[in-house]
Design an enzyme around this catalytic site. Structure first.
Site, PDB file in Angstrom:
ATOM      1  CE1 TYR A 290     -39.072  24.477  16.112  1.00  0.00           C
ATOM      2  CE2 TYR A 290     -40.446  26.432  16.259  1.00  0.00           C
ATOM      3  CZ  TYR A 290     -40.279  25.066  16.415  1.00  0.00           C
ATOM      4  OH  TYR A 290     -41.321  24.292  16.855  1.00  0.00           O
TER       5      TYR A 290
ATOM      6  CB  SER B 151     -44.298  25.431  14.824  1.00  0.00           C
ATOM      7  OG  SER B 151     -44.321  26.622  15.579  1.00  0.00           O
TER       8      SER B 151
HETATM    9  N1  LIG Z   1     -43.977  22.683  22.774  1.00  0.00           N
HETATM   10  C1  LIG Z   1     -44.226  23.702  21.959  1.00  0.00           C
HETATM   11  O1  LIG Z   1     -44.514  24.840  22.383  1.00  0.00           O
HETATM   12  C2  LIG Z   1     -44.203  23.459  20.464  1.00  0.00           C
HETATM   13  C3  LIG Z   1     -44.824  24.424  19.654  1.00  0.00           C
HETATM   14  C4  LIG Z   1     -44.827  24.225  18.279  1.00  0.00           C
HETATM   15  C5  LIG Z   1     -44.243  23.101  17.737  1.00  0.00           C
HETATM   16  N2  LIG Z   1     -43.632  22.189  18.550  1.00  0.00           N
HETATM   17  C6  LIG Z   1     -43.006  21.026  17.919  1.00  0.00           C
HETATM   18  O2  LIG Z   1     -43.490  19.863  18.550  1.00  0.00           O
HETATM   19  C7  LIG Z   1     -42.529  18.810  18.375  1.00  0.00           C
HETATM   20  C8  LIG Z   1     -42.328  18.103  19.701  1.00  0.00           C
HETATM   21  O3  LIG Z   1     -41.722  19.011  20.605  1.00  0.00           O
HETATM   22  P1  LIG Z   1     -42.040  19.004  22.175  1.00  0.00           P
HETATM   23  O4  LIG Z   1     -42.791  20.226  22.471  1.00  0.00           O
HETATM   24  O5  LIG Z   1     -42.595  17.686  22.575  1.00  0.00           O
HETATM   25  O6  LIG Z   1     -40.556  19.210  22.720  1.00  0.00           O
HETATM   26  P2  LIG Z   1     -39.657  18.337  23.728  1.00  0.00           P
HETATM   27  O7  LIG Z   1     -40.417  18.106  24.984  1.00  0.00           O
HETATM   28  O8  LIG Z   1     -38.360  19.054  23.782  1.00  0.00           O
HETATM   29  O9  LIG Z   1     -39.484  16.926  22.992  1.00  0.00           O
HETATM   30  C9  LIG Z   1     -38.689  16.809  21.823  1.00  0.00           C
HETATM   31  C10 LIG Z   1     -38.537  15.346  21.458  1.00  0.00           C
HETATM   32  O10 LIG Z   1     -37.688  15.271  20.295  1.00  0.00           O
HETATM   33  C11 LIG Z   1     -36.610  14.377  20.585  1.00  0.00           C
HETATM   34  N3  LIG Z   1     -35.385  14.777  19.899  1.00  0.00           N
HETATM   35  C12 LIG Z   1     -34.713  15.953  20.033  1.00  0.00           C
HETATM   36  N4  LIG Z   1     -33.586  15.911  19.305  1.00  0.00           N
HETATM   37  C13 LIG Z   1     -33.538  14.681  18.723  1.00  0.00           C
HETATM   38  C14 LIG Z   1     -32.614  14.031  17.868  1.00  0.00           C
HETATM   39  N5  LIG Z   1     -31.471  14.628  17.478  1.00  0.00           N
HETATM   40  N6  LIG Z   1     -32.880  12.766  17.448  1.00  0.00           N
HETATM   41  C15 LIG Z   1     -34.002  12.145  17.852  1.00  0.00           C
HETATM   42  N7  LIG Z   1     -34.928  12.698  18.656  1.00  0.00           N
HETATM   43  C16 LIG Z   1     -34.689  13.958  19.085  1.00  0.00           C
HETATM   44  C17 LIG Z   1     -36.437  14.448  22.099  1.00  0.00           C
HETATM   45  O11 LIG Z   1     -35.860  13.259  22.609  1.00  0.00           O
HETATM   46  P3  LIG Z   1     -34.316  13.046  23.003  1.00  0.00           P
HETATM   47  O12 LIG Z   1     -33.839  14.282  23.683  1.00  0.00           O
HETATM   48  O13 LIG Z   1     -34.383  11.829  23.856  1.00  0.00           O
HETATM   49  O14 LIG Z   1     -33.624  12.776  21.697  1.00  0.00           O
HETATM   50  C18 LIG Z   1     -37.887  14.534  22.553  1.00  0.00           C
HETATM   51  O15 LIG Z   1     -38.448  13.230  22.590  1.00  0.00           O
HETATM   52  C19 LIG Z   1     -41.273  19.468  17.803  1.00  0.00           C
HETATM   53  O16 LIG Z   1     -41.205  19.229  16.427  1.00  0.00           O
HETATM   54  C20 LIG Z   1     -41.498  20.952  18.068  1.00  0.00           C
HETATM   55  O17 LIG Z   1     -40.845  21.752  17.140  1.00  0.00           O
HETATM   56  C21 LIG Z   1     -43.616  22.346  19.893  1.00  0.00           C
END
Ligand SMILES: NC(=O)c1ccc[n+]([C@@H]2O[C@H](COP(=O)([O-])OP(=O)(O)OC[C@H]3O[C@@H](n4cnc5c(N)ncnc54)[C@H](OP(=O)(O)O)[C@@H]3O)[C@@H](O)[C@H]2O)c1
Length: 254
Positions: free
Chosen positions: A151, A138
């Site tokens: 985080y 991130s």
């Molecule tokens: N979106 C942003 O602004 C942003 C910015 C910087 C970095 N990121 C990073 O990008 C990555 C993906 O995030 P996203 O934006 O796609 O968020 P998201 O839409 O909330 O998706 C998160 C994913 O992680 C899974 N997950 C959460 N807890 C879990 C657990 N205990 N075991 C297994 N799977 C789990 C969720 O599935 P389930 O709930 O089905 O388990 C979901 O598939 C993350 O690492 C996040 O930190 C995101």
């Protein structure tokens, strides 16, 4: 499982679905992991139908060692050509007021599961002289953040771990990449407890494009988007304490 696989964690929603889509477009067979079995099944059905690839799903809680143990063992015994360590979450708020279990799970998922899964695939990749490990970090990796202290620390770990491993494996044919998205249009902020902040967000497809371009260029890390690059870089110009204390203002929790 003998045929080569790409593994995507957090593939039930958000960036993970888009990583899975891009890999399926490239013809990869896929193992998709997350907790939500129904959502994973829908994603898998869609990818099989549209791309004709084989898709396996694993409904696992990767945030605990017990929850992920069998999955990590399975992956250790599987021919994986690409691992996308994407599953992760954040908690917005004062550290002292956060639920202790949630904090522990945040560290365990964002850093622990990612490290264990990387370890499970890296030895065989080095032996084969090829493979790719993508660790989703991130822009928060570049600064300490009041209001998201855990985080930012976990994402700093992901960046440092990945770049160290990139250097270690540089001559092996195995690519390691840390991806640093800024605010991106997924359910991430809603799941973090505040969807009203940082509303100027990039599209997931842009993060996926940046990932595969950086992988092709053998880069150690990539920040998605010009504005995010500027924010990440500008953190080098201000004291750490200043950047950390500014965070609650733009998270609107000050
Ligand atoms: N979106 C942003 O602004 C942003 C910015 C910087 C970095 N990121 C990073 O990008 C990555 C993906 O995030 P996203 O934006 O796609 O968020 P998201 O839409 O909330 O998706 C998160 C994913 O992680 C899974 N997950 C959460 N807890 C879990 C657990 N205990 N075991 C297994 N799977 C789990 C969720 O599935 P389930 O709930 O089905 O388990 C979901 O598939 C993350 O690492 C996040 O930190 C995101």
């Amino acid at each position: 499982m003998h045929s080569p696989w790409a593994v995507v964690t957090g593939a039930s929603a958000g960036l993970g679905v888009h990583y899975a889509e891009r890999l399926a477009e490239q013809g990869s067979n896929l193992i998709l992991a997350a907790r939500s079995a129904d959502k994973l099944a829908d994603v898998a059905d869609d990818l099989r139908r549209r791309h004709g690839v084989t898709v396996e799903v694993r409904a696992v809680d990767l945030a605990t060692e017990a929850g992920r143990a069998d999955f990590v063992d399975e992956i250790r015994g599987t021919h994986v050509h690409t691992l996308i360590n994407n599953a992760g979450f954040a908690s917005v708020g004062s550290f002292s007021e956060l639920d202790a279990d949630r904090v522990q799970q945040e560290v365990s998922l964002n850093a622990g599961a990612l490290t264990e899964l990387t370890h499970a695939v890296v030895g065989p990749m080095v032996a084969r002289g090829r493979g790719a490990i993508v660790n989703v970090s991130s822009t928060s990796a570049f600064q300490a953040m009041a209001g998201m202290a855990v985080y930012a620390a976990t994402k700093g770990y992901v960046l440092q771990f990945s770049v160290g491993l990139w250097a270690e494996l540089h001559d092996t044919g195995v690519r390691v990449l840390a991806v640093c998205p800024g605010p991106t249009d997924t359910s991430f902020f809603a799941n973090a407890g505040n969807d009203d902040v940082l509303r100027r967000r990039r599209r997931p497809e842009q993060v996926i494009d940046a990932t595969f371009k950086a992988l092709a260029e053998h880069r150690p890390f990539v920040v998605d988007g010009a504005r995010n690059k500027l924010v990440a870089f500008s953190n080098r110009l201000v004291p750490r304490s200043f950047a950390a204390r500014l965070a609650p203002t733009y998270l609107r929790i000050a």
